[in-house]
Design a protein around this motif. Structure first.
Motif, mmCIF file in Angstrom:
data_model
loop_
_atom_site.group_PDB
_atom_site.id
_atom_site.type_symbol
_atom_site.label_atom_id
_atom_site.label_comp_id
_atom_site.label_asym_id
_atom_site.label_seq_id
_atom_site.Cartn_x
_atom_site.Cartn_y
_atom_site.Cartn_z
ATOM 1 N N PHE A 1 0.826 -1.205 0.000
ATOM 2 C CA PHE A 1 0.000 0.000 0.000
ATOM 3 C C PHE A 1 0.865 1.262 0.000
ATOM 4 O O PHE A 1 0.559 2.240 -0.700
ATOM 5 C CB PHE A 1 -0.918 -0.009 1.219
ATOM 6 C CG PHE A 1 -1.715 1.258 1.390
ATOM 7 C CD1 PHE A 1 -2.807 1.522 0.587
ATOM 8 C CD2 PHE A 1 -1.353 2.199 2.358
ATOM 9 C CE1 PHE A 1 -3.531 2.687 0.734
ATOM 10 C CE2 PHE A 1 -2.076 3.359 2.510
ATOM 11 C CZ PHE A 1 -3.166 3.611 1.703
ATOM 12 N N ILE A 2 1.954 1.240 0.770
ATOM 13 C CA ILE A 2 2.858 2.401 0.816
ATOM 14 C C ILE A 2 3.511 2.631 -0.548
ATOM 15 O O ILE A 2 3.638 3.775 -1.007
ATOM 16 C CB ILE A 2 3.923 2.194 1.909
ATOM 17 C CG1 ILE A 2 3.263 2.223 3.297
ATOM 18 C CG2 ILE A 2 5.012 3.265 1.829
ATOM 19 C CD1 ILE A 2 4.199 1.889 4.433
ATOM 20 N N ILE A 3 3.916 1.546 -1.225
ATOM 21 C CA ILE A 3 4.521 1.676 -2.561
ATOM 22 C C ILE A 3 3.511 2.249 -3.559
ATOM 23 O O ILE A 3 3.837 3.138 -4.359
ATOM 24 C CB ILE A 3 5.044 0.303 -3.041
ATOM 25 C CG1 ILE A 3 6.250 -0.122 -2.189
ATOM 26 C CG2 ILE A 3 5.435 0.343 -4.516
ATOM 27 C CD1 ILE A 3 6.760 -1.507 -2.504
ATOM 28 N N PHE A 4 2.269 1.728 -3.516
ATOM 29 C CA PHE A 4 1.234 2.244 -4.421
ATOM 30 C C PHE A 4 0.944 3.718 -4.150
ATOM 31 O O PHE A 4 0.822 4.529 -5.083
ATOM 32 C CB PHE A 4 -0.046 1.416 -4.252
ATOM 33 C CG PHE A 4 -1.211 1.939 -5.034
ATOM 34 C CD1 PHE A 4 -1.293 1.731 -6.412
ATOM 35 C CD2 PHE A 4 -2.228 2.639 -4.404
ATOM 36 C CE1 PHE A 4 -2.380 2.220 -7.140
ATOM 37 C CE2 PHE A 4 -3.311 3.126 -5.119
ATOM 38 C CZ PHE A 4 -3.388 2.906 -6.488
ATOM 39 N N LEU A 5 0.851 4.084 -2.873
ATOM 40 C CA LEU A 5 0.581 5.470 -2.523
ATOM 41 C C LEU A 5 1.729 6.379 -2.954
ATOM 42 O O LEU A 5 1.505 7.486 -3.471
ATOM 43 C CB LEU A 5 0.354 5.581 -1.011
ATOM 44 C CG LEU A 5 -0.034 6.964 -0.473
ATOM 45 C CD1 LEU A 5 -1.369 7.413 -1.066
ATOM 46 C CD2 LEU A 5 -0.126 6.936 1.051
ATOM 47 N N SER A 6 2.962 5.924 -2.764
ATOM 48 C CA SER A 6 4.122 6.726 -3.183
ATOM 49 C C SER A 6 4.167 6.873 -4.699
ATOM 50 O O SER A 6 4.592 7.913 -5.224
ATOM 51 C CB SER A 6 5.413 6.088 -2.664
ATOM 52 O OG SER A 6 5.600 4.801 -3.236
ATOM 53 N N LEU A 7 3.708 5.846 -5.450
ATOM 54 C CA LEU A 7 3.656 5.931 -6.917
ATOM 55 C C LEU A 7 2.674 7.009 -7.356
ATOM 56 O O LEU A 7 2.980 7.828 -8.239
ATOM 57 C CB LEU A 7 3.261 4.567 -7.493
ATOM 58 C CG LEU A 7 3.103 4.494 -9.014
ATOM 59 C CD1 LEU A 7 4.418 4.810 -9.716
ATOM 60 C CD2 LEU A 7 2.572 3.140 -9.452
ATOM 61 N N ILE A 8 1.491 7.012 -6.741
ATOM 62 C CA ILE A 8 0.489 8.029 -7.079
ATOM 63 C C ILE A 8 1.005 9.428 -6.763
ATOM 64 O O ILE A 8 0.889 10.369 -7.569
ATOM 65 C CB ILE A 8 -0.828 7.760 -6.319
ATOM 66 C CG1 ILE A 8 -1.405 6.393 -6.717
ATOM 67 C CG2 ILE A 8 -1.841 8.858 -6.574
ATOM 68 C CD1 ILE A 8 -1.757 6.275 -8.178
ATOM 69 N N LEU A 9 1.614 9.585 -5.597
ATOM 70 C CA LEU A 9 2.112 10.896 -5.197
ATOM 71 C C LEU A 9 3.278 11.352 -6.069
ATOM 72 O O LEU A 9 3.381 12.544 -6.411
ATOM 73 C CB LEU A 9 2.550 10.855 -3.726
ATOM 74 C CG LEU A 9 1.431 10.645 -2.698
ATOM 75 C CD1 LEU A 9 2.012 10.536 -1.299
ATOM 76 C CD2 LEU A 9 0.436 11.800 -2.747
ATOM 77 N N SER A 10 4.148 10.411 -6.451
ATOM 78 C CA SER A 10 5.293 10.783 -7.289
ATOM 79 C C SER A 10 4.846 11.200 -8.686
ATOM 80 O O SER A 10 5.393 12.149 -9.271
ATOM 81 C CB SER A 10 6.277 9.620 -7.369
ATOM 82 O OG SER A 10 5.662 8.475 -7.939
ATOM 83 N N ILE A 11 3.839 10.507 -9.252
ATOM 84 C CA ILE A 11 3.307 10.895 -10.559
ATOM 85 C C ILE A 11 2.642 12.262 -10.489
ATOM 86 O O ILE A 11 2.808 13.109 -11.382
ATOM 87 C CB ILE A 11 2.327 9.824 -11.075
ATOM 88 C CG1 ILE A 11 3.074 8.525 -11.389
ATOM 89 C CG2 ILE A 11 1.585 10.315 -12.308
ATOM 90 C CD1 ILE A 11 2.170 7.370 -11.771
#
Length: 280
Positions: A245-255
């Motif tokens: 979940f943290i990786i997915f959330l960081s992906l959304i925020l980085s994009i």
């Protein structure tokens, strides 16, 4: 009709442009996006591996609770201060009983070597409970991290409680008997001597009856139960799901951050005045 067709064509072109722009931004800032995702994922994994024991002890600790219900015997109600359950609860919670139990387990059980008495006393609970309309008593419970220890402590506690109540009552009766014996020895009146002797015999009978009882003043309505497992605090989440979940959330925020940087870049090249106004 032609206008509608043109609008449809424009919408399709805009959709293609939006997808193309998304891919363009993703490819342009792929290093930044991958770096943010990598840092977030590795940080969460390291945190779980290094601080796993600490986090489990703080938020997710397995405990075992054992309970027992005790009832005051109607025949012994007069031997209780105040003849009510509240006074009995105060006796149960007294340090005199708990310290006796604590000292036994502190020397015999390795689990108690590092436990202070204050911590031990907080693990013990006692409250008044109504069995039915005519019966009331008190529930005692013990909570420990050892699967069997809480039940063993309650068994020991019930025995210590009975001995404590017996000793207090017998001590009071012995003091009264000593006073009567003194009066018997100094009295010269035969009738008084007989009266004192009868009272002494009655007190001796009381003392023998008290010592013969398994449990004095109370009866065990329910024996100490087998320890039940429960979680103290909030149960910790699945680490794999949490890291994912943290990786997915960081992906959304980085994009999102990449699109923001691209937006600022376009403003700098095409609309510098608007960028200047935005900074102000």
């Amino acid at each position: 009709m032609k206008q509608d067709k043109n609008d449809d064509i424009l919408q399709k072109v805009e959709g293609k442009i939006n997808v193309f722009d998304f891919l363009n931004v993703f490819l342009k800032y792929k290093k930044l996006i991958m770096m943010i995702v990598l840092i977030a994922g590795s940080t969460s994994a390291i945190y779980y591996l290094i601080l796993k024991d600490h986090s489990l002890s703080t938020f997710h600790k397995v405990m075992y609770r054992s309970e027992s219900v005790l009832l005051i015997k109607p025949s012994n109600q007069n031997n209780i201060d105040g003849t009510n359950l509240e006074s009995m609860v105060l006796r149960i919670k007294s340090d005199a009983i708990l310290k006796g139990v604590f000292s036994k387990f502190h020397t015999q059980n390795s689990e108690f070597r590092n436990i202070q008495y204050e911590t031990f006393s907080k693990m013990f609970r006692c409250d008044v409970v109504n069995i039915d309309a005519n019966k009331s008593g008190f529930r005692i419970s013990m909570e420990t991290a050892d699967p069997q220890l809480s039940q063993n402590i309650l068994i020991c506690f019930i025995s210590e409680l009975s001995n404590y109540l017996k000793d207090n009552t017998v001590e009071s009766l012995e003091s009264k008997k000593s006073f009567l014996r003194h009066n018997y020895e100094i009295s010269s009146d035969i009738n008084k001597k007989q009266h004192y002797a009868d009272q002494i015999i009655f007190i001796d009978k009381q003392i023998n009856d008290i010592k013969a009882q398994n449990y004095y003043i109370f009866e065990v309505w329910s024996q100490p139960s087998a320890p039940k497992e429960y979680y103290q605090g909030s149960k910790s989440a699945n680490p794999i799901l949490l890291i994912g979940f943290i990786i997915f959330l960081s992906l959304i925020l980085s994009i999102t951050f990449a699109f923001f940087l691209e937006y600022l870049h376009n403003l700098r090249e095409k609309e510098p005045e608007k960028l200047r106004h935005l900074k102000q």
